[in-house]
Design a protein around this motif. Structure first.
Motif, PDB file in Angstrom:
ATOM      1  N   GLN A   1       9.129  14.284  37.502  1.00 14.81           N
ATOM      2  CA  GLN A   1      10.583  13.808  37.030  1.00 14.81           C
ATOM      3  C   GLN A   1      10.368  13.855  35.546  1.00 14.81           C
ATOM      4  OE1 GLN A   1      13.160  12.150  38.897  1.00 14.81           O
ATOM      5  NE2 GLN A   1      12.045  12.868  40.555  1.00 14.81           N
TER       6      GLN A   1
ATOM      7  N   ARG B   1      23.086  18.598  35.279  1.00 12.59           N
ATOM      8  CA  ARG B   1      21.740  17.710  34.521  1.00 12.59           C
ATOM      9  C   ARG B   1      21.309  18.669  33.630  1.00 12.59           C
ATOM     10  NH1 ARG B   1      19.498  13.043  38.367  1.00 12.59           N
ATOM     11  NH2 ARG B   1      21.212  12.223  39.224  1.00 12.59           N
TER      12      ARG B   1
ATOM     13  N   ASP C   1      16.143  14.822  34.761  1.00 13.40           N
ATOM     14  CA  ASP C   1      16.382  13.938  35.795  1.00 13.40           C
ATOM     15  C   ASP C   1      16.973  12.785  35.293  1.00 13.40           C
ATOM     16  OD1 ASP C   1      15.521  15.270  38.291  1.00 13.40           O
ATOM     17  OD2 ASP C   1      13.360  15.289  36.721  1.00 13.40           O
TER      18      ASP C   1
ATOM     19  N   GLU D   1      22.206   7.902  35.563  1.00 11.57           N
ATOM     20  CA  GLU D   1      20.990   8.887  34.978  1.00 11.57           C
ATOM     21  C   GLU D   1      21.180   8.955  33.428  1.00 11.57           C
ATOM     22  OE1 GLU D   1      24.291  11.730  35.458  1.00 11.57           O
ATOM     23  OE2 GLU D   1      23.441  10.052  36.649  1.00 11.57           O
TER      24      GLU D   1
END
Length: 761
Positions: A8, A92, A105, A282
């Motif tokens: 991640q 993202r 992430d 996130e």
């Protein structure tokens, strides 16, 4: 060396106080499988609480700044020096100026705030943030005051705590000039209360300190316009000023307006009590850029510091599925205002006091806070606990039970490769017929030209893959430039650390994009290559160039009487060694990177135009090793002048501390060919003679009559530290030798030689 696979990506945008604390806490307790990346345009970030002391002259720049590069090294985090200018929450990605976007992430923003510039003419003023820009302005201003002794009127617009501290700090630093009347400092505020939002006793004490320092106060003086002559208020009155500084209300970075995030009326990111951006699980925000809709907070560093541990916990908890913590801002806190000299005002609730002891108390608090970012041990090779790693792997859909294969089984997967390649910049080539995507590259080369080939491979000297791609490409191309050949194509050999497929794809795309960025600058096409998994990131290139037979330059060919010219400074090896130990200052590493990323193409052309007899690049064997290769080919000797060897800032300090590259002991065998080592062994230049250089400069043997004009041309082309470092001579021994001189001794020797020549005539 990578300790465990990454699954991640956490990207921290901005080097504010909260992110600095996250990195410091991460260094003490990393999360296995999570990769941390910090994006910041500056390699150092200022601690705002010590800015008045810096302006007043109580602190040095290093004492007031957190070294972000070193902090990232301690946290095993990647440092990316770049400016963010857009966020795409759907895909993202964070867009960065001048380089490919970073995928994430989890994302966290701590980009601070800037003084509001809604005033007409505000472009004529100097804002106090970013602090780095302001401090450079302040240093030049102080020099101007000391040199010219001309009258100067300075105005600080904004009578909050920051404006008051700044005015008092400047008045203290320019104390003699203020007392003599040469310099006037004016503090201008729209309201009657100075500092704004402080209790009556604190305001009274602050006014007393301002008057004591000779600061001119302008209360109830709302500035409506900044002009060349000064500032004008709503009554049309003009206050004549030579320089205007802005310490007004804070505003959000303008680029956030296009971020698709929910913002407040001033453009700051709205967050919940867990520091998450509204509607985005996130994305987090902290410090001045964060805005709480339920409980608006003033833009004060104390809140960013308190948010750091909460942010650290919540980023990790989001990845591991643990409960998040709530940020509860304290309702009352101690405020300490610097008063120019070593005096301070302490304010808590409605009680206030002033004095020297309070400044020393503040100084102790500030220095204790800063020590937490410098007293850090470097990461060890111990494997952290496995459980969080398993959780992250599970969330990424990866099994940890399978063994990683070798041979062709260690290749990067085809889908990962395809996704990385499709995002690379467009390339053009006059010679490449078949390239990436085919089994082999096919080039159509001119029949009249020679093919020049070279190969080079590097372990990653930096954690930023885009930067590494650029460095590796420059390092490989340098061998072609040293032959005065023109690059046409390159093939890459890439080794990537074992990681989740998504992480591998991101790294490969960044790595190759960085390489293509440099290859495109020299009309060199990436024609193919090979990718594989391994223990650490490595990148190599086989590069092909073209040259006419009569234009080639080689190591051999130097003649007695030639001057030796070096195009770049020395010190890359020792600075990178110090950085690996966590000892190098970030600004030294930045200077080393600037040197590495400077192409040798223009220097090679200048050397050729100035009739170079021999040319080579200074790389792994160090200056002395590559010079001996040049000499031995023709049985010559050389003289070097110590003080003329150009050095990267920080290189002498690092070498004196014994921070040596691991290759240096092998390079040290070249010292056997130095005739007079005892005269140089006490100088830092001695050890730097064998310091291995990544992307080092070119070393040329130039006829004496062309040497000065050659150096002038190099300086004009951007080789800012190019220098004549010595000369070639006949060898009186079977082996080539090098003699070392101090600059004064060299001048005396050349003067005697000149007199001898004139007497013979």
């Amino acid at each position: 060396m990578q300790k465990y696979p990454n699954y991640q990506d956490i990207v921290l945008v901005g080097g504010g106080h909260a992110h600095a604390i996250v990195l410091q806490m991460w260094a003490m307790n990393p999360l296995p499988g999570a990769r941390l990346t910090l994006v910041s345009p500056q390699v150092q970030t200022a601690y705002s609480g010590m800015l008045p002391g810096l302006v007043a002259g109580h602190y040095t720049l290093d004492e007031t700044h957190i070294d972000l590069a070193r902090l990232c090294r301690a946290a095993s985090a990647r440092f990316v020096q770049a400016c963010a200018h857009q966020i795409d929450p759907v895909s993202r990605k964070v867009s960065l100026l001048g380089r490919p976007p970073l995928e994430y992430d989890l994302l966290s923003l701590d980009v601070g705030a800037t003084p509001a510039r809604e005033l007409p003419g505000s472009e004529l003023a100097m804002p106090i943030k970013p602090i780095g820009h302001f401090f450079r302005f302040w240093q030049k201003l102080q020099e101007q005051v000391q040199k010219t002794h001309a009258p100067l009127k300075l105005g600080v617009v904004g009578g909050g705590a920051g404006g008051c501290e700044l005015a008092m700090a400047m008045a203290h630093a320019l104390g003699e000039q203020v007392l003599s009347g040469q310099v006037e400092i004016h503090l201008i505020h729209a309201a009657d209360n100075i500092p704004q939002d402080y209790p009556a006793l604190a305001r009274k004490l602050t006014m007393r300190e301002l008057n004591r320092l000779g600061v001119h106060l302008h209360r109830n003086w709302p500035v409506t316009e900044i002009t060349e002559p000064g500032v004008r208020n709503d009554r049309g009155e003009l206050l004549e000023l030579d320089r205007v500084l802005l310490s007004t209300n804070a505003c959000a970075p303008p680029w956030l307006a296009d971020s698709r995030l929910t913002l407040d009326e001033k453009g700051f990111v709205l967050v919940d009590r867990k520091l998450r951006a509204q509607g985005r699980q996130e994305i987090f925000a902290a410090g001045d850029v964060a805005s709480f809709s339920t409980q608006p907070l003033p833009k004060a560093g104390v809140y960013a510091v308190r948010q750091g541990p909460i942010l650290f916990h919540n980023l990790r908890a989001t990845l591991t599925g643990q409960p998040l913590k709530v940020f509860r801002p304290q309702k009352r806190f101690l405020s300490l205002l610097s008063c120019g000299g070593k005096r301070a005002i302490a304010v808590r609730n409605r009680v206030a006091a002033a004095g020297n002891l309070l400044w020393h108390w503040k100084d102790h608090i500030d220095r204790t806070f800063m020590r937490r970012f410098s007293d850090l041990s470097m990461p060890t090779e111990e494997m952290p606990a496995a459980q969080p790693r398993e959780l992250l792997a599970q969330r990424a859909g990866i099994s940890l039970s399978g063994m990683r294969c070798n041979g062709c089984g260690a290749k990067v997967g085809s889908e990962v490769l395809r996704r990385a390649l499709e995002k690379l910049p467009v390339q053009q080539s006059d010679y490449l017929l078949r390239g990436v995507g085919d089994d082999a590259a096919v080039l159509d080369l001119p029949a009249t030209q020679l093919l020049v080939q070279s190969s080079d491979q590097l372990r990653a000297p930096v954690a930023d893959p885009w930067l590494f791609g650029r460095i590796a490409a420059q390092h490989a191309l340098s061998d072609l430039f040293a032959m005065h050949a023109r690059p046409v194509s390159a093939q890459a050999l890439v080794t990537l650390p074992t990681a989740a497929a998504e992480i591998t794809q991101r790294d490969l795309q960044q790595l190759l994009a960085g390489a293509i960025f440099e290859l495109n600058r020299h009309n060199c096409a990436l024609s193919g290559g090979h990718t594989a998994e391994g223990a650490e990131m490595q990148l190599g290139f086989t590069v092909n160039g073209l040259a006419e037979r009569d234009q080639l330059l080689e190591k051999s060919g130097a003649r007695a009487g030639d001057c030796l010219i070096l195009s770049k400074p020395l010190g890359v090896g020792t600075i990178l060694a110090a950085e690996g130990m966590g000892e190098a200052h970030g600004r030294w590493v930045q200077k080393a990177l600037d040197s590495m990323l400077q192409s040798n193409a223009s220097a090679a052309e200048i050397f050729a135009q100035n009739s170079a007899n021999a040319l080579t690049d200074v790389t792994g064997f160090g200056l002395l090793g590559h010079l001996l290769e040049m000499l031995s080919a023709d049985g010559l000797s050389a003289s070097l002048i110590a003080e003329r060897l150009p050095l990267i800032p920080g290189a002498a300090f690092c070498i004196e501390r014994g921070w040596l590259s691991s290759l240096q002991p092998q390079n040290a065998s070249a010292y056997a060919f130095v005739e007079n080592p005892q005269e140089w062994q006490s100088l830092p230049h001695w050890a730097l003679l064998t310091d291995p250089q990544t992307c080092g400069g070119l070393l040329a043997a130039i006829p004496e009559g062309s040497a000065e004009s050659c150096v002038d041309a190099l300086l004009q082309s951007g080789c800012a530290q190019a220098s004549i470092i010595g000369a070639i001579s006949h060898s009186s021994r079977a082996q080539s030798r090098v003699r070392l001189y101090r600059d004064g001794d060299w001048r005396q020797l050349t003067a005697r030689d000149s007199e001898a020549e004139q007497s013979q005539v």
